[in-house]
Motif scaffolding. Structure first.
Motif, PDB file in Angstrom:
ATOM      1  N   GLN A 240       0.836  -1.200   0.000  1.00 53.62           N
ATOM      2  CA  GLN A 240       0.000   0.000   0.000  1.00 53.62           C
ATOM      3  C   GLN A 240       0.870   1.249   0.000  1.00 53.62           C
ATOM      4  N   ARG A 241       0.543   2.173  -0.896  1.00 54.07           N
ATOM      5  CA  ARG A 241       1.173   3.484  -0.942  1.00 54.07           C
ATOM      6  C   ARG A 241       0.092   4.508  -1.258  1.00 54.07           C
ATOM      7  N   GLY A 242      -0.085   5.470  -0.379  1.00 50.94           N
ATOM      8  CA  GLY A 242      -1.136   6.454  -0.574  1.00 50.94           C
ATOM      9  C   GLY A 242      -2.494   5.789  -0.559  1.00 50.94           C
ATOM     10  N   GLU A 243      -3.330   6.122  -1.525  1.00 46.19           N
ATOM     11  CA  GLU A 243      -4.678   5.572  -1.604  1.00 46.19           C
ATOM     12  C   GLU A 243      -4.740   4.227  -2.329  1.00 46.19           C
ATOM     13  N   SER A 244      -3.615   3.772  -2.865  1.00 45.47           N
ATOM     14  CA  SER A 244      -3.610   2.554  -3.683  1.00 45.47           C
ATOM     15  C   SER A 244      -2.952   1.394  -2.948  1.00 45.47           C
ATOM     16  N   GLU A 245      -3.612   0.246  -2.977  1.00 39.84           N
ATOM     17  CA  GLU A 245      -3.015  -0.989  -2.468  1.00 39.84           C
ATOM     18  C   GLU A 245      -3.175  -2.067  -3.520  1.00 39.84           C
ATOM     19  N   TRP A 246      -2.073  -2.702  -3.881  1.00 39.54           N
ATOM     20  CA  TRP A 246      -2.082  -3.762  -4.877  1.00 39.54           C
ATOM     21  C   TRP A 246      -1.884  -5.111  -4.188  1.00 39.54           C
ATOM     22  N   ILE A 247      -2.431  -6.149  -4.792  1.00 35.85           N
ATOM     23  CA  ILE A 247      -2.176  -7.537  -4.396  1.00 35.85           C
ATOM     24  C   ILE A 247      -1.594  -8.253  -5.599  1.00 35.85           C
ATOM     25  N   ALA A 248      -0.510  -8.980  -5.377  1.00 34.21           N
ATOM     26  CA  ALA A 248       0.127  -9.726  -6.464  1.00 34.21           C
ATOM     27  C   ALA A 248       0.335 -11.173  -6.042  1.00 34.21           C
ATOM     28  N   VAL A 249       0.272 -12.051  -7.021  1.00 37.70           N
ATOM     29  CA  VAL A 249       0.515 -13.483  -6.821  1.00 37.70           C
ATOM     30  C   VAL A 249       1.506 -13.946  -7.873  1.00 37.70           C
ATOM     31  N   THR A 250       2.536 -14.654  -7.446  1.00 37.21           N
ATOM     32  CA  THR A 250       3.459 -15.288  -8.391  1.00 37.21           C
ATOM     33  C   THR A 250       3.543 -16.775  -8.059  1.00 37.21           C
ATOM     34  N   LEU A 251       3.482 -17.612  -9.087  1.00 39.58           N
ATOM     35  CA  LEU A 251       3.496 -19.058  -8.903  1.00 39.58           C
ATOM     36  C   LEU A 251       4.609 -19.695  -9.722  1.00 39.58           C
ATOM     37  N   LYS A 252       5.292 -20.624  -9.095  1.00 41.94           N
ATOM     38  CA  LYS A 252       6.341 -21.448  -9.688  1.00 41.94           C
ATOM     39  C   LYS A 252       7.514 -20.615 -10.213  1.00 41.94           C
ATOM     40  N   ALA A 253       8.158 -19.919  -9.296  1.00 41.53           N
ATOM     41  CA  ALA A 253       9.450 -19.305  -9.577  1.00 41.53           C
ATOM     42  C   ALA A 253      10.530 -20.321  -9.215  1.00 41.53           C
ATOM     43  N   ASP A 254      11.682 -20.211  -9.865  1.00 44.82           N
ATOM     44  CA  ASP A 254      12.715 -21.222  -9.636  1.00 44.82           C
ATOM     45  C   ASP A 254      13.527 -20.986  -8.367  1.00 44.82           C
ATOM     46  N   GLU A 275      -3.592   4.016 -10.481  1.00 49.42           N
ATOM     47  CA  GLU A 275      -3.953   4.545  -9.175  1.00 49.42           C
ATOM     48  C   GLU A 275      -5.398   4.195  -8.865  1.00 49.42           C
ATOM     49  N   THR A 276      -5.710   4.112  -7.577  1.00 44.77           N
ATOM     50  CA  THR A 276      -7.080   3.925  -7.120  1.00 44.77           C
ATOM     51  C   THR A 276      -7.689   5.301  -6.910  1.00 44.77           C
ATOM     52  N   ARG A 277      -8.791   5.568  -7.580  1.00 40.69           N
ATOM     53  CA  ARG A 277      -9.434   6.874  -7.484  1.00 40.69           C
ATOM     54  C   ARG A 277     -10.638   6.786  -6.556  1.00 40.69           C
ATOM     55  N   GLN A 278     -10.741   7.726  -5.650  1.00 38.21           N
ATOM     56  CA  GLN A 278     -11.901   7.848  -4.773  1.00 38.21           C
ATOM     57  C   GLN A 278     -12.509   9.225  -5.005  1.00 38.21           C
ATOM     58  N   VAL A 279     -13.652   9.244  -5.633  1.00 32.28           N
ATOM     59  CA  VAL A 279     -14.275  10.492  -6.057  1.00 32.28           C
ATOM     60  C   VAL A 279     -15.573  10.697  -5.282  1.00 32.28           C
ATOM     61  N   GLN A 298     -19.815   8.285  -2.920  1.00 32.62           N
ATOM     62  CA  GLN A 298     -18.420   8.189  -3.343  1.00 32.62           C
ATOM     63  C   GLN A 298     -18.234   7.014  -4.288  1.00 32.62           C
ATOM     64  N   LEU A 299     -17.405   7.206  -5.295  1.00 33.32           N
ATOM     65  CA  LEU A 299     -17.061   6.144  -6.236  1.00 33.32           C
ATOM     66  C   LEU A 299     -15.598   5.770  -6.048  1.00 33.32           C
ATOM     67  N   THR A 300     -15.327   4.489  -6.117  1.00 36.90           N
ATOM     68  CA  THR A 300     -13.948   4.002  -6.060  1.00 36.90           C
ATOM     69  C   THR A 300     -13.690   3.169  -7.295  1.00 36.90           C
ATOM     70  N   PHE A 301     -12.656   3.520  -8.058  1.00 34.20           N
ATOM     71  CA  PHE A 301     -12.337   2.780  -9.269  1.00 34.20           C
ATOM     72  C   PHE A 301     -10.852   2.918  -9.572  1.00 34.20           C
ATOM     73  N   THR A 302     -10.378   2.089 -10.490  1.00 31.65           N
ATOM     74  CA  THR A 302      -8.969   2.074 -10.882  1.00 31.65           C
ATOM     75  C   THR A 302      -8.814   2.743 -12.235  1.00 31.65           C
ATOM     76  N   SER A 303      -7.781   3.553 -12.357  1.00 32.59           N
ATOM     77  CA  SER A 303      -7.529   4.201 -13.646  1.00 32.59           C
ATOM     78  C   SER A 303      -6.030   4.316 -13.874  1.00 32.59           C
ATOM     79  N   ARG A 304      -5.680   4.702 -15.089  1.00 32.71           N
ATOM     80  CA  ARG A 304      -4.293   5.059 -15.362  1.00 32.71           C
ATOM     81  C   ARG A 304      -3.901   6.279 -14.538  1.00 32.71           C
ATOM     82  N   LYS A 305      -2.616   6.416 -14.283  1.00 33.06           N
ATOM     83  CA  LYS A 305      -2.141   7.563 -13.525  1.00 33.06           C
ATOM     84  C   LYS A 305      -2.594   8.856 -14.191  1.00 33.06           C
ATOM     85  N   ASP A 306      -3.221   9.732 -13.407  1.00 29.07           N
ATOM     86  CA  ASP A 306      -3.645  11.067 -13.853  1.00 29.07           C
ATOM     87  C   ASP A 306      -4.557  11.021 -15.079  1.00 29.07           C
ATOM     88  N   GLU A 307      -5.298   9.930 -15.237  1.00 31.48           N
ATOM     89  CA  GLU A 307      -6.181   9.791 -16.394  1.00 31.48           C
ATOM     90  C   GLU A 307      -7.438  10.645 -16.214  1.00 31.48           C
TER      91      GLU A 307
END
Length: 398
Positions: A240-254, A275-279, A298-307
């Motif tokens: 999490q950084r600022g208003e945005s939090e990402w979740i990532a999954v990686t499977l079968k790395a060597d 970025e996660t936008r909260q309007v 309030q609306l929460t959605f994902t967009s490109r940076k500064d889109e």
């Protein structure tokens, strides 16, 4: 020959103008090179997929299985219960917190040992306490992920992730499971714990979280890593950084280092591009619609940076849509219609400044062209230019 080259150049230029995002998407894919065989990056708030690499491929999860065991113990169990450790739990293979047969341990402490130190013995003790056996608990796990979370391609055979050929999941499913689990404050606190004093009958030590991303990547909030020979290195992480939090999954790395490196690559990409936008939508702004629909504050959605984006309400269907200026849908919601509402047509909604001071009253074109239409028009303009140029040359020659 020269006119042909010029024509070809103009044709290529026209193609790139008509499809400006095509080259960009190719550059993005080439920029992200991962060691892991499958991976996904999502927005924790909205579930929007930001990056995907074979995320629906069936894989062996190893100890990231314990994410499900942990959230089930927290939500379905009584954390004050005292659990008596069985012989089977005492003798389980793999990583342990060295429980002794007959040892009595609070369920909450077992969950901490499970998620921080990846204790397989803690996983078996939890399963046996809640359902009598690992097999019965696995049935609970499968019902939970299918009925409560809604994922379709995951089947668990045990609570810890030791290899079973039928114990499988996908990167996408694990991302959705983790998105659900991270909404629980206790689960979130445990998987974000870097170290913890452990005092048991058979082991007194300091537990250090096996997820090394907590130390090496700024803003990491969790969650779990894993390894068995058949699965390779698996990892689920959240940042999490600022208003945005990402979740990532990686499977079968060597290797574990490859898994961590892939995580850093994914998160760097996510924070650079999205970025996660909260309007907030003040009631005064939507007075024209309040008598027809129940409007969210309030609306929460994902967009490109500064889109830039625009909000519209389709009064005939009751759908609220947020779209980028190129027509991409960023968010949609079916609004509740008030009794006796009068319906009209779709109108753009002016909106307030968002949290970053970017006004949603940005100028947008009053009409949109499809990519194919734009392409045809561009080609026609190009050939018109060539014809005019040819006629001018003939006129000059005369």
């Amino acid at each position: 020959m020269k006119p042909i080259i010029q024509t070809l150049f103009l044709f290529i230029l026209s193609f790139m103008m008509a499809f400006p995002n095509l080259a960009y998407a190719m550059e993005e894919d080439e920029a992200i090179s991962l060691h892991s065989e499958a991976a996904i990056l999502i927005d924790a708030a909205t579930g929007a997929v930001l990056f995907d690499k074979e995320s629906d491929r069936l894989m062996y999860p190893a100890s990231i299985t314990k994410i499900v065991t942990g959230i089930l113990a927290i939500e379905d169990g009584n954390l004050d219960d005292i659990v008596t450790v069985s012989e089977k739990a005492r003798n389980i293979d793999g990583t342990r917190v060295y429980l002794l047969e007959g040892e009595q341990v609070p369920l909450l402490k077992l969950v901490q040992g499970l998620l921080i130190n990846s204790g397989n013995d803690a996983a078996t003790a939890i399963a046996e306490h809640m359902d009598g056996s690992e097999a019965q608990f696995a049935e609970r796990m499968n019902r939970f992920v299918r009925e409560t979370i809604g994922v379709k391609n995951t089947t668990f055979q045990n609570p810890h992730g030791l290899f079973d050929e039928n114990h499988q999941t996908t990167a996408y499913d694990m991302a959705k499971i983790t998105q659900y689990a991270m909404k629980n404050s206790l689960f979130r606190s445990i998987v974000g714990t870097k170290e913890m004093e452990w005092i048991g009958e058979g082991w007194e030590t300091t537990l250090y979280n096996h997820n090394k991303l907590l130390w090496r990547y700024e803003g990491t909030t969790g969650v779990k890593n894993g390894f068995v020979n058949e699965s390779g290195n698996t990892l689920v992480a959240s940042v999490q950084r600022g208003e945005s939090e990402w979740i990532a999954v990686t499977l079968k790395a060597d290797s574990a280092e490859s898994a961590y490196s892939d995580m850093e690559t994914l998160f760097d990409y996510g924070f650079a591009q999205f970025e996660t936008r909260q309007v907030s939508l003040p009631p005064a702004l939507l007075e024209a619609y309040q008598d027809r629909f129940v409007i969210p504050q309030q609306l929460t959605f994902t967009s490109r940076k500064d889109e830039n984006f625009v909000i519209q309400i389709n009064e005939s269907s009751g759908q609220l849509v947020v779209s980028s200026l190129d027509g991409t849908t960023l968010y949609s919601e079916e609004l509740e219609t008030r009794e006796g509402a009068h319906v009209q047509s779709m109108k753009p909604i002016k909106s307030p400044d968002n949290s970053e001071g970017t006004s949603m009253e940005k100028k947008a074109t009053s009409f949109k062209l499809s990519a194919s239409t734009t392409f045809v028009l561009t080609i026609l303009i190009t050939f018109a230019f060539l014809i005019i140029r040819k006629r001018m040359k003939r006129k000059n020659a005369l």
